[in-house]
Write a protein that holds these residues in place. Structure first.
Motif, PDB file in Angstrom:
ATOM      1  N   ALA A   1       0.838  -1.205   0.000  1.00 49.80           N
ATOM      2  CA  ALA A   1       0.000   0.000   0.000  1.00 49.80           C
ATOM      3  C   ALA A   1       0.871   1.252   0.000  1.00 49.80           C
ATOM      4  O   ALA A   1       0.555   2.243  -0.667  1.00 49.80           O
ATOM      5  N   GLU A   2       1.968   1.191   0.713  1.00 46.73           N
ATOM      6  CA  GLU A   2       2.876   2.337   0.771  1.00 46.73           C
ATOM      7  C   GLU A   2       3.507   2.577  -0.605  1.00 46.73           C
ATOM      8  O   GLU A   2       3.681   3.730  -1.016  1.00 46.73           O
ATOM      9  N   VAL A   3       3.830   1.483  -1.312  1.00 40.27           N
ATOM     10  CA  VAL A   3       4.387   1.604  -2.673  1.00 40.27           C
ATOM     11  C   VAL A   3       3.414   2.388  -3.569  1.00 40.27           C
ATOM     12  O   VAL A   3       3.826   3.291  -4.291  1.00 40.27           O
ATOM     13  N   VAL A   4       2.140   2.047  -3.476  1.00 41.75           N
ATOM     14  CA  VAL A   4       1.126   2.722  -4.303  1.00 41.75           C
ATOM     15  C   VAL A   4       1.089   4.219  -3.972  1.00 41.75           C
ATOM     16  O   VAL A   4       1.100   5.073  -4.864  1.00 41.75           O
ATOM     17  N   ARG A   5       1.073   4.527  -2.675  1.00 33.65           N
ATOM     18  CA  ARG A   5       0.968   5.941  -2.272  1.00 33.65           C
ATOM     19  C   ARG A   5       2.224   6.728  -2.683  1.00 33.65           C
ATOM     20  O   ARG A   5       2.132   7.877  -3.114  1.00 33.65           O
ATOM     21  N   LEU A   6       3.384   6.086  -2.565  1.00 31.45           N
ATOM     22  CA  LEU A   6       4.615   6.787  -2.966  1.00 31.45           C
ATOM     23  C   LEU A   6       4.675   6.978  -4.479  1.00 31.45           C
ATOM     24  O   LEU A   6       5.174   7.997  -4.962  1.00 31.45           O
ATOM     25  N   ALA A   7       4.158   5.988  -5.217  1.00 31.56           N
ATOM     26  CA  ALA A   7       4.103   6.133  -6.684  1.00 31.56           C
ATOM     27  C   ALA A   7       3.197   7.319  -7.032  1.00 31.56           C
ATOM     28  O   ALA A   7       3.535   8.126  -7.910  1.00 31.56           O
ATOM     29  N   TYR A   8       2.071   7.432  -6.331  1.00 27.98           N
ATOM     30  CA  TYR A   8       1.159   8.554  -6.587  1.00 27.98           C
ATOM     31  C   TYR A   8       1.841   9.880  -6.234  1.00 27.98           C
ATOM     32  O   TYR A   8       1.713  10.863  -6.970  1.00 27.98           O
ATOM     33  N   ALA A   9       2.590   9.869  -5.121  1.00 24.37           N
ATOM     34  CA  ALA A   9       3.314  11.088  -4.706  1.00 24.37           C
ATOM     35  C   ALA A   9       4.308  11.519  -5.790  1.00 24.37           C
ATOM     36  O   ALA A   9       4.395  12.705  -6.130  1.00 24.37           O
ATOM     37  N   GLU A  10       5.027  10.548  -6.331  1.00 25.21           N
ATOM     38  CA  GLU A  10       5.978  10.847  -7.420  1.00 25.21           C
ATOM     39  C   GLU A  10       5.261  11.480  -8.606  1.00 25.21           C
ATOM     40  O   GLU A  10       5.739  12.443  -9.190  1.00 25.21           O
TER      41      GLU A  10
END
Ligand SMILES: [Zn+2]
Lengths: 161, 143
Positions: A27-36
């Motif tokens: 889930a953190e990977v998804v949120r960080l990808a969105y942040a990028e």
């Protein structure tokens, strides 16, 4: 997706996370990808992101990222990009990466790095200061005002909960 | 950042993971040079990343998030940034060599030896050939 559908999706995600089917890491990977994507201005509409951003059932974080994307649409996008760069740089890693920080600060001071060059990997642990962010977005702004705007969006998103 | 913890807890940060698949060296090079494409659909991008079925085309975020959680690839990226005969400074806009200039350099590498060989053949063809002449003369004398 209707509210009840979205709610049940979140419950399913939460249950799956508790059962260990979706690790908080994923889930953190998804949120960080969105942040990028927010930093590089390639993010998708926040309306459609709730389910994907809350794979572990953490609606609070999902709504905060959505609030950042909404605030970006509403005002000067560069200011929100700058705020997200600050967040990734300062909260993205527990330890400071001094060598990377030195290099990135030099790039920023020479005007050789653009927002669309940035990734989570490049920013994490660099502990950039606001003066660096202002150079990066090529304008000075009031971070507190931008943060308040994001908080207002977050309140809007969560007022029916 | 004094915001009552609103933003401080937003990013959990990622621990190092044991990955079964790694981006090839060429992809890591493209990542350092910022030549990887953007993913158009975050859902598809993330699904491929999480299911370790990345294969084919790697996107910028996929490589960024892989490198952020993979010690081996992080070391390789650091080495690429520092090495390749380039300074880390030249990894971004301004000093980026274009694909065309690379192609040109590759073409030149092939064409220079070919041109030199052709020039040598031409020179040898037009030069008077003393050995052959003397042989003919010698032949004529012998007869
Ligand atoms: Zn790796």
């Amino acid at each position: 997706m209707s509210v009840s559908q979205a709610e049940s999706r979140v419950i399913i995600n939460k249950t799956a996370a508790m059962a260990g089917l979706i690790a908080p890491y994923q889930a953190e990977v998804v949120r960080l990808a969105y942040a990028e994507h927010i930093v590089r201005c390639t993010e998708q509409d926040p309306e459609r992101m709730e389910e994907l951003l809350s794979l572990d059932g953490d609606l609070e974080k999902a709504h905060k990222w959505m609030a950042l994307a909404y605030a970006k649409r509403e005002g000067d996008p560069k200011k929100i990009c700058g705020l997200v760069v600050y967040l990734l740089s300062n909260y993205g890693a527990a330890e400071e990466d001094r060598e990377k920080r030195r290099w990135l600060v030099r790039q920023i001071e020479r005007g050789r790095v653009r927002l669309d060059d940035l990734t989570y990997e490049l920013l994490k642990g660099t502990r950039l200061e606001w003066e660096h962010i202002f150079k990066l977005v090529r304008k000075e702004f009031n971070p507190t005002r931008e943060k308040e705007r994001v908080k207002r969006w977050y309140e809007k998103l969560t007022e029916h909960e | 950042m004094n915001d009552g913890g609103f933003f401080a807890g937003l990013i959990g940060g990622l621990e190092e993971q044991c990955h079964s698949e790694h981006p090839p060296a060429a992809v890591l090079r493209k990542y350092v040079w910022r030549r990887l494409p953007e993913g158009r659909d975050l859902r598809a991008e993330v699904e491929r990343l999480l299911s370790s079925r990345v294969g084919g085309r790697w996107t910028l975020s996929q490589v960024s998030l892989h490198v952020a959680t993979c010690g081996a690839c992080a070391r390789e990226v650091a080495r690429l940034r520092a090495g390749l005969g380039l300074t880390r400074e030249s990894a971004f806009a301004g000093d980026r060599p274009t694909l065309l200039s690379r192609k040109m350099r590759r073409r030149l590498a092939y064409s220079i030896p070919v041109a030199v060989t052709l020039a040598l053949i031409l020179v040898l063809f037009f030069l008077p050939h003393p050995v052959a002449t003397s042989y003919c003369r010698f032949g004529a004398l012998a007869m």
